[in-house]
Write a protein that holds these residues in place. Structure first.
Motif, PDB file in Angstrom:
ATOM      1  N   HIS A  64       0.847  -1.193   0.000  1.00 47.54           N
ATOM      2  CA  HIS A  64       0.000   0.000   0.000  1.00 47.54           C
ATOM      3  C   HIS A  64       0.885   1.246   0.000  1.00 47.54           C
ATOM      4  O   HIS A  64       1.490   1.591   1.019  1.00 47.54           O
ATOM      5  CB  HIS A  64      -0.923  -0.038   1.224  1.00 47.54           C
ATOM      6  CG  HIS A  64      -1.959   1.028   1.238  1.00 47.54           C
ATOM      7  ND1 HIS A  64      -2.847   1.173   2.280  1.00 47.54           N
ATOM      8  CD2 HIS A  64      -2.258   1.994   0.340  1.00 47.54           C
ATOM      9  CE1 HIS A  64      -3.649   2.204   2.013  1.00 47.54           C
ATOM     10  NE2 HIS A  64      -3.301   2.716   0.852  1.00 47.54           N
ATOM     11  N   HIS A 109       3.629   0.909   3.144  1.00 48.52           N
ATOM     12  CA  HIS A 109       3.571  -0.196   4.103  1.00 48.52           C
ATOM     13  C   HIS A 109       2.925  -1.394   3.424  1.00 48.52           C
ATOM     14  O   HIS A 109       2.450  -1.308   2.288  1.00 48.52           O
ATOM     15  CB  HIS A 109       2.788   0.208   5.356  1.00 48.52           C
ATOM     16  CG  HIS A 109       1.361   0.576   5.069  1.00 48.52           C
ATOM     17  ND1 HIS A 109       0.988   1.835   4.678  1.00 48.52           N
ATOM     18  CD2 HIS A 109       0.223  -0.159   5.080  1.00 48.52           C
ATOM     19  CE1 HIS A 109      -0.316   1.869   4.469  1.00 48.52           C
ATOM     20  NE2 HIS A 109      -0.818   0.670   4.700  1.00 48.52           N
ATOM     21  N   ASP A 140      -0.022  -4.334   3.971  1.00 50.31           N
ATOM     22  CA  ASP A 140      -1.174  -4.723   4.776  1.00 50.31           C
ATOM     23  C   ASP A 140      -1.283  -6.235   4.759  1.00 50.31           C
ATOM     24  O   ASP A 140      -1.346  -6.854   3.697  1.00 50.31           O
ATOM     25  CB  ASP A 140      -2.445  -4.076   4.225  1.00 50.31           C
ATOM     26  CG  ASP A 140      -2.473  -2.579   4.492  1.00 50.31           C
ATOM     27  OD1 ASP A 140      -2.432  -2.198   5.678  1.00 50.31           O
ATOM     28  OD2 ASP A 140      -2.513  -1.795   3.523  1.00 50.31           O
TER      29      ASP A 140
HETATM   30 MN    MN Z   1      -2.904   0.200   4.338  1.00 47.22          MN
END
Ligand code: MN
Length: 170
Positions: free
Chosen positions: A41, A47, A49
């Motif tokens: 993401h 980051h 997920d």
């Molecule tokens: Mn996210």
């Protein structure tokens, strides 16, 4: 199911579905094996997920560094709101101005096996998950260990993502 609606309250409250292409809900077709997904993401901060199916929704963690590739690493994983099952298939762009604006790309997906002798829901309460991923890329046994439990819903739950030495073939 009313239970799903309740679990997705936080997810829905953060999003305007007129404005984001993200799914609102969904039902699973194959109920046999629980699924997982890892999504890259590229939001305000890049980051990964990580999501595990549990009781009709996807338990979710934001993992800044992604899954550990080595058993000596411990990666921070911040618990986020439960996501709908259909999110496991979501890829695309969340438009600017929306919660989590940025690009979502599926890195891996598949099923997983809970290796604890208790149901996942109980392990979640205990703050200790042990599972094997059956993905295309990720096939190892991982642990997620909660190390900060504030009990307050508004505060973040912090977990550690660990690649165990347990041999998945054993
Ligand atoms: Mn996210």
């Amino acid at each position: 199911m009313a239970q799903d609606d309740n679990k997705l309250k936080k997810y829905k409250s953060k999003r305007d579905f007129q404005s984001t292409p993200e799914p609102q809900g969904g039902r699973k077709k194959d109920k046999n094996k629980p699924i997982f997904v890892i999504q890259k993401h590229d939001a305000t901060a890049l980051h990964y997920d990580f999501r595990l199916e549990n009781q009709g929704v996807l338990l979710s963690w934001a993992v800044p560094k992604g899954l550990p590739e080595d058993t000596s690493e411990k990666h921070l994983a911040i618990r986020t709101e439960d996501h709908p099952i259909d999110y496991a298939k979501f890829e695309g762009v969340i438009p600017e101005g929306n919660y989590g604006a940025g690009t979502v790309e599926i890195i891996d997906s598949g099923t997983f096996t809970n290796l604890k002798d208790k149901p996942l829901e109980k392990n979640l309460e205990d703050g200790e998950l042990l599972f094997q991923l059956h993905g295309h890329k990720y096939k190892s046994v991982y642990a997620l260990i909660r190390f900060k439990n504030t009990q307050k819903r508004s505060k973040q739950e912090e977990w550690l993502f660990i690649k165990t030495k347990i041999d998945p073939e054993a």
